[in-house]
Design a protein around this motif. Structure first.
Motif, short mmCIF file in Angstrom:
data_model
loop_
_atom_site.label_atom_id
_atom_site.label_comp_id
_atom_site.label_asym_id
_atom_site.label_seq_id
_atom_site.Cartn_x
_atom_site.Cartn_y
_atom_site.Cartn_z
N ASP A 155 -6.11 -1.81 -4.68
CA ASP A 155 -5.42 -2.33 -3.49
C ASP A 155 -6.28 -3.40 -2.83
OD1 ASP A 155 -3.72 -2.76 -1.39
OD2 ASP A 155 -3.63 -0.66 -0.75
N GLU A 156 -5.94 -4.65 -3.06
CA GLU A 156 -6.68 -5.80 -2.53
C GLU A 156 -8.19 -5.67 -2.73
OE1 GLU A 156 -5.12 -7.69 0.82
OE2 GLU A 156 -3.31 -6.47 0.93
N SER A 195 0.83 -1.21 0.00
CA SER A 195 0.00 0.00 0.00
C SER A 195 0.87 1.26 0.00
CB SER A 195 -0.95 0.01 1.21
OG SER A 195 -1.85 -1.09 1.12
MG LIG Z 1 -1.95 -2.90 2.11
#
Ligand SMILES: [Mg+2]
Ligand SMILES: Nc1ncnc2c1ncn2[C@@H]1O[C@H](COP(=O)(O)OP(=O)(O)O)[C@@H](O)[C@H]1O
Length: 224
Positions: A165-166, A44
Motif C-alpha cells: 500500500d503506497e 486501502s
Molecule cells: Mg490508502
C-alpha cells in the motif's frame, strides 16, 4: 490466485456512502498488478478486504481456493498470516527488534523451526541487499533501507500474495526506484502474485497491468 467478483463496501455511520462499487479483479499466480486512484477513493479499503481484515457488504473474494467471505475471524487471520505478505507506506517495523528479528517475525509467529527461520531470513537479507544491516535497529536505517527490511519481512514466509500500500510514498526518487525493483524481483522470485497500490505512474509502470479505482469501480488503465 485471487478472484474478486461484484464486491461492494459501504461504511456505515453519519458519513455513510458506497465506498467500493461492483469491483471485479482477477490476479493469476506470478502476476503483479498496480491499483491507482485518487486519495480517499477506497484503495486501502480494497486491500483490507483482500487481506480479510474487513468484510464486504456484497460480492465474493476467492483467494488461493478459499472464499474469504465465508471464513470466521480466526480462519481469516491464519490465512492472512500464512499466505499473505504486507508492505506499508510507513514501514511498520518494530523499533525494539533488530533488522534480522523484524524479518524473522512472520516465521516466529507461524511456529517455524529456528534453524529453518535463520536460513530463510539470511536468504532474504541477501536478496534485498541488506545483509550488512542484520544487527542494526530500524532507527539506524534510511527510509529506503527500512522499506527493504519490510519487503524481506513480507516475503520471508513465501506468501502466495503480496499487498503493498503506497510503499514508496515516504521515499525519495532514488530509494523508491530501488525499493520497486527489489519488490518486483522478490515477488517474481517467490512465484507469488502482487498488488501494488500507488499514486506514482512510474511505480505503476513496474507492474504487469495497471487498474484505476474510481467511484464507479475498478477499470483497466487505457494504454497511452
Ligand atoms: Mg490508502
Ligand atoms: N473504518 C472506516 N469507517 C468509515 N469510513 C472509513 C473507514 N476507513 C476508511 N474510511 C473512509 O473511506 C474512504 C476511503 O479510504 P481509503 O480506503 O483509505 O482510501 P485511499 O486508500 O484510496 O486513500 C475515506 O474517505 C475514509 O475516510
Amino acid at each position: 490466485m485471487l478472484s474478486i467478483r461484484h464486491l461492494n463496501k459501504t461504511y456505515s455511520g453519519p458519513r455513510s456512502r458506497l465506498m467500493l462499487r461492483d469491483i471485479n479483479l482477477a490476479v493469476a499466480p506470478g502476476e503483479y498488478v498496480a491499483i491507482m486512484g485518487e486519495s480517499g477513493v477506497g484503495k486501502s479499503t480494497l486491500l483490507n478486504l483482500i487481506a480479510g481484515l474487513d468484510l464486504p457488504d456484497g460480492g465474493s473474494i476467492a483467494f488461493d481456493g478459499t472464499e474469504l467471505t465465508t471464513l470466521d475471524d480466526t480462519a481469516r487471520t491464519l490465512l492472512r498470516r500464512d499466505r499473505m505478505g504486507f508492505v506499508f507506506q510507513a514501514f511498520h517495523l518494530l523499533p525494539h527488534l533488530t533488522v534480522m528479528r523484524n524479518i524473522m517475525l512472520p516465521l516466529a509467529l507461524s511456529g517455524a523451526e529456528p534453524d529453518k527461520s535463520s536460513k530463510l531470513t539470511g536468504e532474504m537479507l541477501e536478496a534485498v541487499g541488506i545483509t550488512a544491516l542484520a544487527a542494526a535497529y530500524p532507527r539506524e536505517l534510511s527510509g529506503g533501507e527500512m522499506q527493504r527490511v519490510a519487503i524481506a519481512r513480507a516475503l520471508v514466509h513465501r506468501p502466495k500474495l503480496v499487498l503493498a500500500d503506497e510503499p514508496t510514498g515516504n521515499l525519495d526518487t532514488d530509494s523508491a526506484r530501488q525499493v520497486l525493483r527489489v519488490l518486483r524481483e522478490q515477488i517474481m522470485r517467490s512465484a507469488g502474485a502482487g498488488i501494488l497500490v500507488t499514486h506514482s505512474p512510474a511505480a505503476a509502470a513496474t507492474t504487469d497491468r495497471v487498474y484505476v479505482l474510481t467511484a464507479d469501480g475498478l477499470h483497466p488503465q487505457l494504454a497511452g
